[in-house]
Design an enzyme around this catalytic site. Structure first.
Site, short mmCIF file in Angstrom:
data_model
loop_
_atom_site.label_atom_id
_atom_site.label_comp_id
_atom_site.label_asym_id
_atom_site.label_seq_id
_atom_site.Cartn_x
_atom_site.Cartn_y
_atom_site.Cartn_z
N ASN A 172 0.83 -1.20 0.00
CA ASN A 172 0.00 0.00 0.00
C ASN A 172 0.87 1.25 0.00
OD1 ASN A 172 0.85 -0.61 2.68
ND2 ASN A 172 -0.63 0.87 3.45
N CYS A 181 2.19 2.95 2.39
CA CYS A 181 3.32 2.98 3.33
C CYS A 181 3.93 1.60 3.55
CB CYS A 181 2.88 3.58 4.66
SG CYS A 181 2.19 5.24 4.50
N GLU A 194 2.98 -1.26 4.60
CA GLU A 194 2.78 -2.08 5.80
C GLU A 194 1.78 -3.21 5.63
OE1 GLU A 194 0.02 1.46 6.97
OE2 GLU A 194 1.55 1.01 5.49
#
Length: 933
Positions: A587, A589, A591
Site C-alpha cells: 500500500n 506505506c 505495511e
C-alpha cells in the site's frame, strides 16, 4: 570574550541603510511594528538591524580598515536575511517583540558560520537580561502597576486585559507538573502583550511563552497544551452556547456533560454529524466523559488535533477533545446491540491513549460519510479505459482520506505495439504523471496531503525510467515529484544479483502471465520468455546486468528516497489468502500486502496499540495488553461494516476478506521505561516478546469474533483454515528458498491457538500491520511505530507547524544524575541532539551510512524473509540551530534538521555524501509520511 556595544567603538563603523521599501506595507495591510520591553509599540526600522550587526562584528574583529571592509561585505547580506526572515513570519501577525528581531540576528550569524560573533552576541544578550532581572528584583513591580493594556474585541471595542484570569489560567496549566514555573511563563507572556492586542493574540501569547521553555523542561509541552486547551474551550463553548464563555479545566468537571448533547445537536444541524447519534442515550454517554484526560496531551498532540481533527463550522471548533473521542467511539458502535456500553468501552480505550484508531477513522467516524479505512490497493489494467478508471478511483478514494497503492505492472512498456492504432506505446510513465497530479489535486479537504504509491515489478521494460521518477533533473514531464514509488522485486532477480547474472526486461503485453506468478512457477515462465527473446521471438525486450540494475535501484534510493524495495515472493508465499488471488503490491506505506484484481480493490483498516501504556519497569502487562487487543480488534472489525465506500470494488473486497491491521507505537518509550538500550540484546528480546504477544492476542481476538459473528467469507481454503498461522508460514518461504536463518522460538500456547482457529475460524483474513503511525503517535505523545528516537533534541515539522521535541526520558535520567542544566541544553544543540561528544554523558550510537552498508542491509532484508521496506533514514544533512527558544514567542525553530524527505531530496555537497562504489549519493533525512495514520 565580552561584547561591549559603546558608541565610541563604532565611531568609524560602516552603517548599512536598507532601502525603505524592503519591508514596506501594501496599502491594504498595516506596517510592521515592534513591541519594546516597556510595552510601547513603535514602527519597525530595518536600519537598526544593520547597526546592531555592525556593532557585533566590530566588537569581535576590531575596527581596522580591513575589518571594516569585511564587516561591510557581511552585514548587508546578513541584514537582508534577517529582514527576509521577519517578512516570512509577517503572515502570522505584523507585530514583533524587540527580542524576536534579536533572535533572528542570532540565527543569521549562526547560519552564516560567524560563530565567534554569534557567541559574543549571545553572551551580551544574556548579560543584559541578567542585569534587567537584577534591576527588576531590586525594585519589584506588580503586574497591576504596568501600563494599562486593552484587548480589541471582534466588534472593534476595547476592554481591559483581564490579567487576573491570565495569571490564574497559567497557574492552573502548571499545576502538578514538576519543574514548571507559572511566574516564568507569565513574565514571558507579558513580554508579548501590547495595548490593543487582539483576542486571538492574547490567547496565543501564554501558549507561545510556555512553548519557548520546552527545551529547558519538557513538561512545558504539557503546559503549552493546557493553555491551548483553554483557548479551545473558549472557542468551542462560545460557539455552541451562542454566548461568550470561558471555562477553566476545573470548571469542565461539571460542564462537559452539559456541553456534549448541545455539541451533538450543533454538529447535526451543521451536517457534520450523523443524525443517528441522537438515538444513543446521551445522558449516559455524557456521564461517561472524563474531562481529566484532556490533561494527557502534549502541545504537538493537541495542536495537531486542533488543526486537523476537531470538527469546525466556518473555522470555529465545536468539538472538545473528550467529545471528539466519544464521537469516534459512537460512530464505531453504531451496529452494536448495546451501543452505549460498547461506545463507552471504545471511548475509554481511545481517550486513555492505550489504543488509537487511524486518521481516516478519527476524521470521519460518526459523520454522514464515515469513510474509515486507511489504505486502498488497486491493479491498473492495460487499456485506456482501465487506466483512467484507476485514476478516477484514486481521486474518489483519496477524497475521504484514503492512502493509495497502485500496481502499474500490467501497463505495457515504452515502444510496445498498440494494435488498435498500429502505433507505439509511450509506456507507463506519462500515466504515472497524471496519477501524481491527481493526488495533489485531491488533497483530502486540506486535512492532509493526498498520497499515492506506484509499484512496478523489476522485470518491466520501463523499470529504468521508473527509478528516475523522483529525480530533480531531466524532462519534468517524465517526473513525479510528489508520488511515492516502490520496486516490486521477485526472488529470481535477487538470485541473479547474488550470482552476478543477467536480467531481462519485458513488456507485460508480451509476457502477461509473469504478473500473477511467483516462486518456482515465475522462474519457469520467466526463463521461457528469456529463451524466446534470445531466439528472436519477442517483439521488444532488453537485457541488463542484474547487479547494475540493483546498484542503480540503491543509488536512486540514496538520492531521492525512492523507489522503496519490496519483495514479491515473501508476500505471496506467506499470504493467508493465496487461494483467493495474488498480491501485486503493498500500500502507500508498505505495511500491508493484500490481493488485488481488476474487480477487487483491497482495503485495510488500521489502528495501533500504544505499547508504552502496557509496559512497566518489570516488562509487559500481558493482562492489560490482552484486554486492549480484544477491544481494538472489535473496533477495527466494526469499521468494515459501518464504512462508507466510494467505489463498489472496495466494498466487495472488504466484505469478502475483512482485513484489518493492528499496529503499534511507542516502542522506543517502552524500552526507556524498562531501562533497555535500543542497540542491545535485551531490546531484541523485548521486541520478540512484545510482537509475539500482540500477534497471539490479535489472532485470538479475531477467532473469538468469528465465534460471535461468523468467519470471513473466503476463510475456507486459507492458510488459517489449514492451521497455518503467520508464525508458521515462514516455513513456506524457507522451503521455497532452501532455508532461512531465523530464530523461531516462541513462548505462548500456539498449538492451542491453532486448534481454536481451525475450529472456530477467523473473522479477519489479515490482522496485523506495522503501520507508520506518524500522526496518531503525535496525538498520543510517543514515538512513531517501532522507530527509535530520532534525536534527543529536535524540531518535528508537519502540517500544524514546527514543534520542539526533547527526549523526556533523557531529561529524567540526567536530572537524576544532576546533569540537566542550561549547559547541557546548549551542548545538545551544539552537537545536534547527540550525546556522543559530550564528555559529561554516555556514548549512544553513530550513524554512518554508505553504499556498501546499504547494499548489505537490503540483501540481508531479502535473505531474512522481509516482505517490504519503507523509508531509508540517516542522520540529518543540516544541523540543530545553535540558538535558544528562551525569550521568544516559541515559533523560532531550535532545529532545522528534521527535514521531510518523503516529498523532496536534500542537496548535500559531494564530499560529504555516502560512497557507493565511486558514486556520490545524497542522504535521506527524517521522513514524516502522515498518509496512513
Amino acid at each position: 570574550m565580552s561584547l561591549n556595544l559603546h558608541d565610541a567603538e563604532i565611531a568609524s563603523a560602516p552603517i548599512i541603510q536598507l532601502r525603505p521599501d524592503s519591508l514596506a506595507a501594501t496599502p491594504s495591510e498595516p506596517a510592521m511594528q515592534i513591541i519594546r520591553r516597556n510595552g510601547k509599540v513603535t514602527p519597525f526600522d530595518s536600519s537598526k538591524i544593520a547597526v546592531a550587526m555592525t556593532k557585533a562584528f566590530l566588537a569581535v574583529e576590531g575596527n581596522t580598515g580591513a575589518a571594516s571592509r569585511r564587516v561591510h561585505e557581511s552585514v548587508e547580506q546578513l541584514t537582508a536575511d534577517v529582514v527576509a526572515a521577519l517578512t516570512r513570519r509577517a503572515g502570522e501577525g505584523r507585530t514583533f517583540h524587540i527580542e524576536d528581531v534579536q533572535d533572528q540576528v542570532e540565527l543569521a550569524l549562526m547560519r552564516s558560520e560567524n560563530h565567534k560573533v554569534a557567541r559574543a552576541y549571545v553572551l551580551y544578550r544574556e548579560e543584559r537580561a541578567r542585569k534587567r532581572a537584577e534591576a527588576e528584583a531590586a525594585a519589584p513591580k506588580a503586574i497591576s502597576s504596568q501600563p494599562s493594556l486593552h484587548m480589541l474585541r471582534d466588534d472593534g471595542s476595547n476592554v481591559p486585559v483581564d490579567m487576573a484570569r491570565l495569571t490564574a489560567v497559567i497557574a492552573e496549566a502548571c499545576n502538578g507538573l514538576d519543574a514548571t514555573d507559572p511566574a516564568a511563563v507569565l513574565v514571558e507572556t507579558t513580554r508579548n502583550l501590547y495595548d490593543g492586542i487582539s483576542r486571538n493574540e492574547l490567547a496565543l501569547a501564554p501558549i507561545m511563552a510556555a512553548r519557548s521553555l520546552v527545551e529547558q523542561e519538557p513538561n512545558h509541552a504539557y503546559v503549552s497544551a493546557r493553555l491551548l486547551l483553554d483557548k479551545l474551550r473558549g472557542e468551542v463553548l462560545t460557539y455552541v452556547h451562542r454566548q461568550p464563555m470561558d471555562a477553566s479545566q476545573a470548571d469542565m468537571g461539571s460542564r462537559y456533560a452539559g456541553y456534549f448533547p448541545v455539541y451533538i445537536k450543533t454538529g447535526i444541524a451543521a451536517e457534520l454529524l450523523d443524525p443517528e447519534l441522537t438515538r444513543f442515550d446521551l445522558n449516559r454517554i455524557s456521564a461517561a466523559l472524563k474531562p481529566e484526560r484532556d490533561l494527557q496531551f502534549q502541545f504537538l498532540g493537541l495542536q495537531t488535533l486542533y488543526d486537523r481533527y476537531l470538527l469546525h463550522v466556518s473555522g470555529n471548533r465545536i468539538e472538545l477533545p473528550q467529545a471528539f473521542f466519544m464521537r469516534v467511539a459512537m460512530g464505531l458502535a453504531l451496529r452494536e446491540i448495546d451501543r452505549e456500553t460498547k461506545a463507552i468501552e471504545f471511548y475509554d480505550l481511545l481517550s486513555s491513549f492505550d489504543f488509537m484508531a487511524s486518521t481516516p477513522t478519527l476524521f470521519n467516524s460518526g459523520t454522514p460519510r464515515p469513510q474509515l479505512s486507511s489504505c486502498f490497493l488497486t491493479t491498473v489494467t492495460d487499456e485506456l479505459d482501465g487506466i483512467f478508471k484507476s485514476i478516477k478511483d484514486n481521486a474518489l478514494l483519496a477524497k475521504y482520506s484514503g492512502g493509495l497503492g497502485n500496481d502499474w505492472t500490467p501497463v505495457r512498456g515504452l515502444g510496445a505495439h498498440i494494435k488498435g492504432t498500429n502505433g507505439e506505446s509511450q509506456g507507463v510513465v506519462p500515466f504515472l504523471k497524471v496519477a501524481n497530479d491527481t493526488a495533489i489535486a485531491v488533497n483530502q479537504g486540506g486535512k492532509r496531503k493526498g498520497a499515492v504509491c506506484a509499484y512496478l515489478e523489476t522485470w518491466h521494460l520501463d523499470i529504468e525510467e521508473f527509478l528516475d521518477l523522483r529525480k530533480n533533473t531531466g524532462d519534468d514531464r517524465r517526473r513525479t515529484h510528489d508520488m511515492n514509488t516502490a520496486n516490486w522485486v521477485p526472488d529470481l532477480f535477487m538470485q541473479r544479483v547474488e550470482a552476478d547474472g543477467e536480467w531481462t526486461l519485458f513488456s507485460p503485453d508480451e509476457a502477461p502471465d509473469l504478473h500473477d506468478l511467483y516462486g518456482e512457477a515465475f522462474k519457469t515462465i520467466y526463463e521461457d520468455y528469456e529463451a524466446k527473446a534470445k531466439a528472436g521471438k519477442m517483439r521488444i525486450f532488453k537485457t541488463v546486468r542484474a547487479s547494475d540494475l540493483w546498484r542503480r535501484m540503491l543509488t536512486m534510493l540514496f538520492e531521492t528516497g525512492h523507489p522503496w524495495i519490496t519483495f514479491k515472493d515473501p508476500c505471496n508465499l506467506r499470504s493467508p489468502q493465496r487461494h483467493a488471488g495474488v498480491i501485486h503490491s503493498s500500500n502507500l506505506c508498505t505495511e500491508i500486502t493484500l490481493n488485488t484484481a481488476a474487480d477487487e480493490v483491497a482495503v485495510c483498516n488500521l489502528g495501533s496499540i500504544n505499547l508504552l501504556a502496557h509496559v512497566g519497569r518489570e516488562g509487559i502487562d500481558h493482562a492489560k495488553l490482552q484486554r486492549t487487543v480484544k477491544t481494538a480488534m472489535r473496533m477495527l472489525d466494526n469499521v468494515i461494516d459501518v464504512n462508507f465506500y466510494t467505489i463498489p470494488e472496495a466494498r466487495r473486497s472488504n466484505m469478502r476478506h475483512r482485513p484489518v491491521g493492528l499496529g503499534l507505537m511507542g516502542f522506543q518509550e517502552a524500552l526507556h521505561v524498562q531501562g533497555i538500550a535500543i542497540a542491545s540484546e535485551a531490546a531484541v528480546t523485548f521486541a520478540d516478546v512484545s510482537m509475539e504477544a500482540i500477534s497471539f492476542h490479535a489472532i485470538e481476538a479475531s477467532s473469538d469474533l468469528a465465534s460471535e459473528r461468523g468467519p470471513y467469507a473466503s476463510f475456507e481454503g486459507s492458510l488459517w483454515s489449514k492451521g497455518i498461522l503467520p508464525i508458521d508460514s515462514i516455513q513456506l518461504l524457507a522451503d521455497a528458498r532452501g532455508g532461512l536463518d531465523l530464530d523461531r522460538s516462541s513462548r505462548l500456547d500456539w498449538n492451542g491457538l491453532r486448534q481454536k482457529v481451525v475450529a472456530r475460524g477467523m473473522r479477519n483474513s489479515n490482522v496485523m500491520a506495522i503501520a507508520p503511525t506518524a500522526t496518531i503517535s503525535n496525538i498520543c505523545g510517543v514515538s512513531q511505530s517501532i522507530e527509535p528516537s530520532y534525536q534527543n533534541l529536535f524540531v518535528k515539522s508537519n502540517m500544524s507547524g514546527d514543534f520542539t521535541v526533547v527526549n523526556e526520558f533523557l531529561v529524567r535520567d540526567l536530572k537524576t544524575r544532576g546533569l540537566w542544566d542550561e549547559v547541557m541544553v546548549s551542548d545538545l544543540k551544539y552537537f545536534d541532539g547527540s550525546l556522543d561528544q559530550i564528555n559529561r554523558a554516555l556514548n549512544l550510537y553513530i550513524a554512518s551510512p554508505s553504499g556498501k552498508k546499504l547494499d548489505a542491509l537490503y540483501r540481508l532484508a531479502w535473505r531474512r524473509g522481509l516482505k517490504t521496506t519503507y523509508y531509508l533514514r540517516s542522520r540529518s544533512a543540516t544541523h540543530v540551530e545553535k540558538s535558544t527558544l528562551k525569550g521568544t514567542d516559541g515559533k523560532l525553530n531550535a532545529v532545522s534538521a528534521a527535514a521531510v524527505v518523503a516529498h523532496a531530496p536534500i542537496d548535500i555537497p559531494s564530499a560529504t555524501a555516502p560512497e557507493f562504489d565511486g558514486i556520490k549519493a545524497c542522504r535521506i533525512e527524517d521522513p514524516e509520511c502522515e498518509a496512513c495514520q
